[in-house]
Scaffold this motif. Sequence first.
Motif, PDB file in Angstrom:
ATOM      1  N   TYR A  43       8.825   8.484   5.193  1.00 20.14           N
ATOM      2  CA  TYR A  43       8.205   7.542   4.272  1.00 20.14           C
ATOM      3  C   TYR A  43       7.082   8.223   3.508  1.00 20.14           C
ATOM      4  O   TYR A  43       6.454   9.167   4.005  1.00 20.14           O
ATOM      5  CB  TYR A  43       7.630   6.340   5.024  1.00 20.14           C
ATOM      6  CG  TYR A  43       8.665   5.420   5.640  1.00 20.14           C
ATOM      7  CD1 TYR A  43       9.973   5.389   5.190  1.00 20.14           C
ATOM      8  CD2 TYR A  43       8.310   4.578   6.687  1.00 20.14           C
ATOM      9  CE1 TYR A  43      10.902   4.540   5.747  1.00 20.14           C
ATOM     10  CE2 TYR A  43       9.238   3.719   7.258  1.00 20.14           C
ATOM     11  CZ  TYR A  43      10.549   3.707   6.777  1.00 20.14           C
ATOM     12  OH  TYR A  43      11.458   2.863   7.329  1.00 20.14           O
ATOM     13  N   GLU A  44       6.827   7.724   2.318  1.00 23.70           N
ATOM     14  CA  GLU A  44       5.731   8.243   1.516  1.00 23.70           C
ATOM     15  C   GLU A  44       4.395   7.846   2.152  1.00 23.70           C
ATOM     16  O   GLU A  44       4.280   6.768   2.751  1.00 23.70           O
ATOM     17  CB  GLU A  44       5.810   7.702   0.095  1.00 23.70           C
ATOM     18  CG  GLU A  44       7.044   8.161  -0.673  1.00 23.70           C
ATOM     19  CD  GLU A  44       7.112   7.550  -2.055  1.00 23.70           C
ATOM     20  OE1 GLU A  44       6.222   6.717  -2.373  1.00 23.70           O
ATOM     21  OE2 GLU A  44       8.036   7.887  -2.816  1.00 23.70           O
ATOM     22  N   LEU A  68       0.658   0.047   2.580  1.00 22.64           N
ATOM     23  CA  LEU A  68       1.623  -0.881   2.016  1.00 22.64           C
ATOM     24  C   LEU A  68       0.923  -1.823   1.046  1.00 22.64           C
ATOM     25  O   LEU A  68      -0.262  -2.125   1.198  1.00 22.64           O
ATOM     26  CB  LEU A  68       2.281  -1.711   3.123  1.00 22.64           C
ATOM     27  CG  LEU A  68       3.095  -0.969   4.181  1.00 22.64           C
ATOM     28  CD1 LEU A  68       3.744  -1.985   5.122  1.00 22.64           C
ATOM     29  CD2 LEU A  68       4.163  -0.097   3.542  1.00 22.64           C
ATOM     30  N   GLY A 117       4.565   5.835   8.462  1.00 17.31           N
ATOM     31  CA  GLY A 117       4.666   4.474   7.981  1.00 17.31           C
ATOM     32  C   GLY A 117       3.751   3.533   8.753  1.00 17.31           C
ATOM     33  O   GLY A 117       2.919   3.944   9.558  1.00 17.31           O
ATOM     34  N   GLY A 165       9.674  -3.296  -2.377  1.00 24.46           N
ATOM     35  CA  GLY A 165      10.108  -1.908  -2.363  1.00 24.46           C
ATOM     36  C   GLY A 165       9.901  -1.213  -1.034  1.00 24.46           C
ATOM     37  O   GLY A 165       9.933   0.019  -0.969  1.00 24.46           O
ATOM     38  N   ILE A 166       9.706  -1.987   0.029  1.00 24.74           N
ATOM     39  CA  ILE A 166       9.435  -1.439   1.352  1.00 24.74           C
ATOM     40  C   ILE A 166      10.691  -1.531   2.212  1.00 24.74           C
ATOM     41  O   ILE A 166      11.312  -2.595   2.320  1.00 24.74           O
ATOM     42  CB  ILE A 166       8.276  -2.197   2.037  1.00 24.74           C
ATOM     43  CG1 ILE A 166       7.034  -2.152   1.161  1.00 24.74           C
ATOM     44  CG2 ILE A 166       8.001  -1.642   3.417  1.00 24.74           C
ATOM     45  CD1 ILE A 166       6.534  -0.762   0.850  1.00 24.74           C
ATOM     46  N   ALA A 167      11.053  -0.437   2.848  1.00 23.73           N
ATOM     47  CA  ALA A 167      12.174  -0.405   3.783  1.00 23.73           C
ATOM     48  C   ALA A 167      11.636  -0.437   5.208  1.00 23.73           C
ATOM     49  O   ALA A 167      10.444  -0.206   5.448  1.00 23.73           O
ATOM     50  CB  ALA A 167      13.020   0.847   3.562  1.00 23.73           C
ATOM     51  N   GLY A 224       7.747   1.255   5.259  1.00 23.17           N
ATOM     52  CA  GLY A 224       7.135   2.118   4.255  1.00 23.17           C
ATOM     53  C   GLY A 224       8.071   2.339   3.082  1.00 23.17           C
ATOM     54  O   GLY A 224       9.187   1.810   3.037  1.00 23.17           O
ATOM     55  N   ARG A 225       7.588   3.123   2.141  1.00 23.08           N
ATOM     56  CA  ARG A 225       8.403   3.479   0.976  1.00 23.08           C
ATOM     57  C   ARG A 225       9.183   4.751   1.297  1.00 23.08           C
ATOM     58  O   ARG A 225       8.578   5.805   1.534  1.00 23.08           O
ATOM     59  CB  ARG A 225       7.516   3.698  -0.254  1.00 23.08           C
ATOM     60  CG  ARG A 225       6.759   2.451  -0.697  1.00 23.08           C
ATOM     61  CD  ARG A 225       6.047   2.684  -2.017  1.00 23.08           C
ATOM     62  NE  ARG A 225       5.247   1.537  -2.417  1.00 23.08           N
ATOM     63  CZ  ARG A 225       5.740   0.469  -3.043  1.00 23.08           C
ATOM     64  NH1 ARG A 225       7.028   0.425  -3.337  1.00 23.08           N
ATOM     65  NH2 ARG A 225       4.950  -0.536  -3.370  1.00 23.08           N
ATOM     66  N   PRO A 265      16.060   7.511  -1.383  1.00 21.86           N
ATOM     67  CA  PRO A 265      16.689   6.187  -1.289  1.00 21.86           C
ATOM     68  C   PRO A 265      17.628   6.112  -0.084  1.00 21.86           C
ATOM     69  O   PRO A 265      18.494   6.976   0.093  1.00 21.86           O
ATOM     70  CB  PRO A 265      17.463   6.075  -2.610  1.00 21.86           C
ATOM     71  CG  PRO A 265      16.794   7.032  -3.533  1.00 21.86           C
ATOM     72  CD  PRO A 265      16.322   8.165  -2.677  1.00 21.86           C
TER      73      PRO A 265
END
Length: 305
Positions: A110-111, A115, A215, A243-245, A277-278, A282
Motif C-alpha cells: 500500500y502507498e 486514509l 496500511g 479508493g481504499i482496498a 490502504g491505497r 491495481p
Amino acid sequence: MSWVADFRELEPVVQRAPSAHNTQPWTLTYGADHVDIGWDPAAALPVADPTRRDLFLGLGAFVETCLIAAADTGLTVAAEGLRLVAAPARYDTPFTVTDIEERRCARGRYEPGPLPPVSLEPGVVRVNAGAVAPLLRPADRWMFGSAPVTAELREWLRLTPRHPRYDKDGLTDRALALSTVEAIGLRVAVSRPVHAVGRRLGLPALLAAASTLDGTVFVLTGDDPVDAGRRLMRTWLTLGRAGIAVHPLSQLLDCPHTARAVAAMVDGTPLAVFRAGRPVTPPPRSARLSAPRSGASPSWTSIDG
C-alpha cells in the motif's frame, strides 16, 4: 413474474460478495415468496474456521450484497436472518451494483500516508498497526506449521493459470500478489511431501518471514457474525468508494496466541481483522463462480452447531 424470479437474475452480481479463501460457500434455495441462504459444507473451512466465524461473516456479507443488488435494481427485499423476503419498500442503502463489482481485495503493498476520513460502521475499530505488526509472523508461522491447516489452504490455492478452477474460486497467484517465482515457491512449499519434511526443518518460519504489514489496521467486533458480516461489507464498500482496498488478516484470529493479543486491543469480541490502504498497483478482479454452489443447504437456525 415474482420478485424471486427477478432476484435470480442477480446471481452473477451477488457472487461478488467476499468469503474466506474465496470459497463462496453460500447456497440459495428459492421458495415461492422467499429465498433461503445456506452454505455448502464442502466450501466451509472446518480446520481453520472451526467456530464458523469466517463462514458466518461471509454469509452476512452475502446477505448485504443481495440486499444492495436487489435495491439497486428496484426490488423491494428485506432480510430476516438468512432469509430474504418481500418488503414494503426498497432496502435503504447508498451502495449500488457498481460498488459491488468494483470492490477489491489487495494483498500487495500500500502507498504510505493516512486514509481519507470516512464514516465507518459501528464496531469497526482502528488499532495501532505497530502493535499488530509483530503478531503477523507468529500467526503465519502457526498457520504454515499446522499440517491440517496447510492442507486445507492447499485445497483452495490456485497458483498457476493451469489449475482447473483458476477462474472459478479460491486464491490465485494474482490475487495473492505473487510473482511467478513466488507462486512456484509457495506451491512447492505447501505440497504434501515438501511440507511434511519442511515443517520439521523450519519451513513455517521461513514462509512467515515474508510477512509484512503496511496500511491502516481495523478490527471488527460484535456478537452476531451474520450481522457483523453485513457491517463488514458496508465498511469495505465505503472504503472502496474512497479508493481504499482491504486485505483480511484472518490468521491473527485463527492463531490462539495472536487472537488473545488482538482481543486485548479492543472492547468486545473481535470477529475480523483487516488492513486498508491505497494499493501501489491495481489489484486484480478475483475469480468467481457464475452462480451459487448447488446442493442442499444445512440448517442455519443456529450458528453454534
